[in-house]
Enzyme design. Structure first.
Site, short mmCIF file in Angstrom:
data_model
loop_
_atom_site.label_atom_id
_atom_site.label_comp_id
_atom_site.label_asym_id
_atom_site.label_seq_id
_atom_site.Cartn_x
_atom_site.Cartn_y
_atom_site.Cartn_z
N CYS A 82 -0.45 5.34 1.20
CA CYS A 82 0.02 6.04 -0.01
C CYS A 82 -0.90 7.16 -0.48
O CYS A 82 -0.51 7.97 -1.32
CB CYS A 82 0.26 5.05 -1.13
SG CYS A 82 -1.19 4.14 -1.56
N HIS B 215 6.83 -1.76 -2.62
CA HIS B 215 7.55 -0.81 -1.76
C HIS B 215 7.78 -1.43 -0.38
O HIS B 215 7.04 -2.33 0.02
CB HIS B 215 6.71 0.46 -1.53
CG HIS B 215 6.53 1.33 -2.72
ND1 HIS B 215 5.29 1.74 -3.15
CD2 HIS B 215 7.44 1.91 -3.55
CE1 HIS B 215 5.43 2.54 -4.20
NE2 HIS B 215 6.72 2.66 -4.48
N1 LIG Z 1 3.19 4.16 -1.56
C1 LIG Z 1 2.43 3.32 -2.22
O1 LIG Z 1 2.03 2.28 -1.70
N2 LIG Z 1 2.16 3.60 -3.48
C2 LIG Z 1 1.35 2.79 -4.34
C3 LIG Z 1 1.66 3.11 -5.75
C4 LIG Z 1 0.83 2.31 -6.70
C5 LIG Z 1 1.06 2.65 -8.14
N3 LIG Z 1 0.15 1.93 -8.96
C6 LIG Z 1 2.48 2.36 -8.57
O2 LIG Z 1 2.75 1.25 -9.01
O3 LIG Z 1 3.33 3.23 -8.48
#
Ligand SMILES: NC(=O)NCCC[C@H](N)C(=O)O
Length: 258
Positions: A248, A163
């Site tokens: 997150c 992201h």
């Molecule tokens: N906003 C973020 O940094 N989100 C992390 C998401 C990690 C999750 N394992 C994903 O790949 O969607």
């Protein structure tokens, strides 16, 4: 009064099955993850944030990463549509939570995709990463939702990390923190501070000069303290194994007037 509310979501018992895209999969210790999540929410509460638990989504391994499911701007909650199909079920509980807080609710619609982790707000500038999780239609829909409210949306290509906010976040004065090798177009950012660790690119603004930062970024914490910030470290090792970071695990709602 501006609010200090933060949405959080308890880890799913299936957390260890969470998605991994840009790093090698490592074994996740669920008990430790729950302890770390509790310490993270406790750190927010200690800093004066009212934490609001979204109903858990136990069947969704990545649901603890609640930031990806909604983007807040002023009183409007934009419910996202993840670029990862396995994450799309996560939004129902979040929609209920923001509606019950009195937010106006808007949605990213098919064919748009957008993850909250791709959206970085710096004042009224909203940087949006166009990458693996957020497509061009998602960027257009974000613009349509927030530009009429006074935001300026700046789209940023993202190809090297999950992201946009895996690569950068911002200090309270708007300085962007990050590491140049992780960025496709660093010149898009007007004021940039390179940090010594990858996880040092992520801070959560707690209010005033206080910053929440991962315990895995001690050199960056030292650099930021030397620049006059107060850092609050939290160990989030189990979430980092799934490409998560400090931002997150919560959605901070600073502009709800309640
Ligand atoms: N906003 C973020 O940094 N989100 C992390 C998401 C990690 C999750 N394992 C994903 O790949 O969607």
């Amino acid at each position: 009064m501006p609010s200090k509310k933060a949405l959080v979501r308890r880890p799913s018992p299936r957390l260890a099955e969470g998605l991994v895209t840009h790093i090698e999969r490592e074994k996740v210790d669920l008990d430790l993850a729950v302890e770390q999540w509790e310490a993270y929410t406790e750190a927010l509460s200690t800093q004066g944030w009212e934490t609001i638990e979204v109903d858990p989504a136990d069947d969704c391994p990545d649901s603890v990463f609640v930031e990806d499911t909604v983007v807040m701007y002023r009183n409007v909650a934009l419910i996202t549509r993840s670029g990862a199909e396995s994450r799309r079920e996560e939004t129902a509980g979040v929609e209920e939570a923001v509606a019950s807080l009195g937010c106006s609710v808007n949605w990213i619609w098919e064919p748009g995709t957008l993850d909250g982790g791709d959206v970085l707000k710096v004042g009224d500038t909203i940087y949006v990463g166009r990458g693996g999780r957020t497509n061009a239609a998602g960027v257009q829909q974000l613009r349509a939702a927030f530009e009429p409210l006074g935001a300026r949306v700046v789209a940023v290509p993202v190809s090297k990390v999950l992201h946009l906010k895996s690569a950068i976040t911002a200090l309270p004065d708007g300085t962007i923190l990050g590491r140049i090798p992780q960025l496709d177009a660093p010149s898009l950012f007007p004021r940039f501070l390179p940090v010594p660790e990858e996880s040092g690119a992520h801070v959560v603004l707690l209010g005033g000069d206080k910053l929440l930062i991962a315990a895995s970024a001690p050199k960056t914490a030292e650099l930021l303290a030397d620049l006059g910030h107060e850092t609050v470290p939290v160990d989030i090792s189990e979430f980092e194994k799934l490409e998560g970071c400090v931002t997150c695990l919560s959605v901070r709602m600073r502009e709800l007037y309640v």
